[in-house]
Design a protein around this motif. Structure first.
Motif, PDB file in Angstrom:
ATOM      1  N   ILE A   1       0.841  -1.202   0.000  1.00 54.00           N
ATOM      2  CA  ILE A   1       0.000   0.000   0.000  1.00 54.00           C
ATOM      3  C   ILE A   1       0.874   1.250   0.000  1.00 54.00           C
ATOM      4  CG2 ILE A   1      -1.666   1.325   1.357  1.00 54.00           C
ATOM      5  CD1 ILE A   1      -2.792  -1.378   2.332  1.00 54.00           C
ATOM      6  N   GLY A   2       1.949   1.211   0.809  1.00 51.60           N
ATOM      7  CA  GLY A   2       2.868   2.345   0.828  1.00 51.60           C
ATOM      8  C   GLY A   2       3.541   2.556  -0.514  1.00 51.60           C
ATOM      9  N   TRP A   3       3.914   1.459  -1.167  1.00 52.11           N
ATOM     10  CA  TRP A   3       4.559   1.558  -2.482  1.00 52.11           C
ATOM     11  C   TRP A   3       3.589   2.102  -3.523  1.00 52.11           C
ATOM     12  CZ3 TRP A   3       5.688  -2.869  -6.340  1.00 52.11           C
ATOM     13  CH2 TRP A   3       6.575  -2.424  -7.316  1.00 52.11           C
ATOM     14  N   TRP A   4       2.325   1.724  -3.407  1.00 45.46           N
ATOM     15  CA  TRP A   4       1.322   2.218  -4.350  1.00 45.46           C
ATOM     16  C   TRP A   4       1.163   3.732  -4.236  1.00 45.46           C
ATOM     17  CZ3 TRP A   4      -3.774   4.226  -3.635  1.00 45.46           C
ATOM     18  CH2 TRP A   4      -4.515   4.328  -4.817  1.00 45.46           C
ATOM     19  N   ARG A   5       1.355   4.246  -3.023  1.00 45.93           N
ATOM     20  CA  ARG A   5       1.220   5.687  -2.809  1.00 45.93           C
ATOM     21  C   ARG A   5       2.521   6.430  -3.102  1.00 45.93           C
ATOM     22  NH1 ARG A   5      -1.546   7.418   2.654  1.00 45.93           N
ATOM     23  NH2 ARG A   5      -1.373   9.388   1.505  1.00 45.93           N
ATOM     24  N   TYR A   6       3.660   5.766  -2.885  1.00 45.69           N
ATOM     25  CA  TYR A   6       4.959   6.413  -3.091  1.00 45.69           C
ATOM     26  C   TYR A   6       5.759   5.587  -4.095  1.00 45.69           C
ATOM     27  CZ  TYR A   6       3.679   8.783   1.261  1.00 45.69           C
ATOM     28  OH  TYR A   6       3.021   9.499   2.228  1.00 45.69           O
ATOM     29  N   ARG A   7       5.395   5.710  -5.358  1.00 49.54           N
ATOM     30  CA  ARG A   7       6.024   4.895  -6.393  1.00 49.54           C
ATOM     31  C   ARG A   7       7.496   5.232  -6.596  1.00 49.54           C
ATOM     32  NH1 ARG A   7       2.240   2.559  -9.883  1.00 49.54           N
ATOM     33  NH2 ARG A   7       0.441   1.941  -8.622  1.00 49.54           N
TER      34      ARG A   7
ATOM     35  N   GLU B   1       9.735   5.441  -4.379  1.00 51.00           N
ATOM     36  CA  GLU B   1      10.568   4.857  -3.330  1.00 51.00           C
ATOM     37  C   GLU B   1      10.853   3.392  -3.659  1.00 51.00           C
ATOM     38  OE1 GLU B   1      11.998   6.252  -0.831  1.00 51.00           O
ATOM     39  OE2 GLU B   1      11.128   8.236  -1.082  1.00 51.00           O
TER      40      GLU B   1
ATOM     41  N   THR C   1       8.124  -4.941  -0.359  1.00 52.89           N
ATOM     42  CA  THR C   1       6.860  -5.603  -0.692  1.00 52.89           C
ATOM     43  C   THR C   1       7.109  -6.956  -1.342  1.00 52.89           C
ATOM     44  OG1 THR C   1       5.783  -3.457  -1.012  1.00 52.89           O
ATOM     45  CG2 THR C   1       4.717  -5.380  -2.000  1.00 52.89           C
TER      46      THR C   1
END
Length: 390
Positions: free
Chosen positions: A31-37, A39, A46
């Motif tokens: 979810i964090g990666w989806w929001r901060y692509r 990074e 993930t």
């Protein structure tokens, strides 16, 4: 219930818990990666947790699905997870990813599984898998030792957990090799449960440490956005004033002399009117870079507003500040900003003031420098004027 059945139940439970933790953690990082692509560390984390969960659940299905999945693919997934986790730490450190740990570990394992004597020997497979995990864990340990950010307790937690995981699997690998060499077996041995328990502790520590590091990284980015002028990359007015007030307080205690330069780009409005605001933005960025190149790291440099900039020089009296200001004026007068088919020339006016009294405040210092700047602009611009006392 026999000791063997109890140990198997413990191993089964540990694998279930390990896989479940990895699913939940991988989902959170996803979810964090989806929001901060932007990074890459989040993407690596993930994938690593997802592959670990896959390996665990394939292992649990042994006997119900083909051995190709429960032995070959399950272990390869675990090796890939560690190799990608290694790269997640490198990405957190701002380093490039390494492909060879992934290719070497998975390739070697899958190649060994093609040999029937190796594939049929559980003890030998355990030795090879344990040594590969130990080697990859040592790689992660090395990257954790090079970690630039993170509070000391968190770094120590990650180092201890990673070192413990590497040591546990290394001992398990050596023990398995000795058992294989002597013709024995490690099936239903306590080493299985201990290795799984160590892996569980390692994963839990990794989860906590990763979340803490990510929280620090996000906080650092937010702090950077709050304190830095987005156009020029230098301090904004609020951050400059906060830093300057602290330096003034320290200078009173240490009897350190501070001087302030208030810099204004001459006729900057004409640049915007004649060439457009994009050209004006380029001028501001190049100007800020040029001034920053002439300053020391311990000096404060910020954008005061519009085309006005401010510099606080540490350990500089009025004569020192005058020399720095004149050097900056000459540097900017020689600057040529390329824009389309023209070169935009610049000059600056600079007001100088020194904080030589213990009672000097930032408001007083800026006020005196502003009077010097006003005098410089009123007397023809492109000059440095020392502030007169009121």
């Amino acid at each position: 219930m026999s000791e063997t059945r109890l140990m198997r139940l413990d191993s089964f439970t540990l694998v279930v818990v390990l896989g479940t933790i990895c699913v939940l953690t991988g989902s959170g990082f996803g979810i964090g990666w989806w929001r901060y692509r932007t990074e890459p560390a989040l993407g690596h984390a993930t994938t690593a947790f997802g592959l670990t969960a896959l390996g665990c659940f394939l292992y649990l299905a042994r006997g119900r699905i083909p051995d190709l999945l429960t032995i070959d693919i399950a272990n390869a997934a675990l090796f890939a997870a560690l190799a990608i986790g290694w790269n997640a730490i490198r990405a957190q450190n701002g380093r490039q990813c390494l492909v060879w740990p992934l290719v070497l570990s998975c390739g070697l394992w899958l190649a060994l599984c093609r040999f029937p004597p190796f594939y049929a020997d559980t003890t030998l497979r355990t030795a090879a898998a344990s040594l590969l995990i130990a080697g990859l864990s040592l790689g992660c340990l090395f990257e954790f030792m090079r970690l630039k950010n993170g509070a000391r307790p968190i770094r120590m937690l990650l180092l201890v957990a990673c070192a413990g995981n590497a040591a546990g699997f290394l001992l398990r690998g050596i023990y398995s090799l000795l058992a294989w060499y002597s013709g024995g077996s490690i099936a239903d041995n306590i080493w299985v449960s201990l290795a799984l328990l160590g892996a569980l502790i390692f994963i839990c520590a990794l989860v906590l440490g990763s979340l803490w590091l990510w929280q620090e990284r996000v906080f650092g980015q937010l702090q950077h956005e709050v304190e830095v002028d987005p156009l020029t990359g230098i301090l904004n007015r609020r951050a400059f004033e906060r830093g300057a007030v602290e330096l003034l307080k320290g200078s009173r205690a240490d009897r350190e002399t501070l001087s302030l330069l208030l810099i204004d780009i001459d006729h900057f409005k004409l640049v915007n009117d004649q060439f457009g605001h994009l050209a004006g933005d380029l001028v501001l960025r190049i100007f800020a870079d040029a001034v920053g190149d002439e300053l020391r790291k311990m000096d404060l440099f910020g954008r005061f507003g519009g085309e006005e900039f401010v510099v606080l020089l540490r350990g500089a009296d009025l004569d020192d500040a005058l020399q720095v200001a004149e050097k900056l004026r000459v540097r900017i007068s020689r600057l040529a900003v390329p824009w389309q088919d023209v070169l935009i020339r610049l000059t600056v006016s600079i007001g100088v003031a020194a904080a030589q009294e213990r009672a000097t405040t930032l408001f007083d210092l800026i006020g005196r420098a502003d009077r010097g700047l006003y005098s410089a602009k009123g007397s023809g611009r492109n000059r440095v004027v020392i502030a007169a006392r009121s």
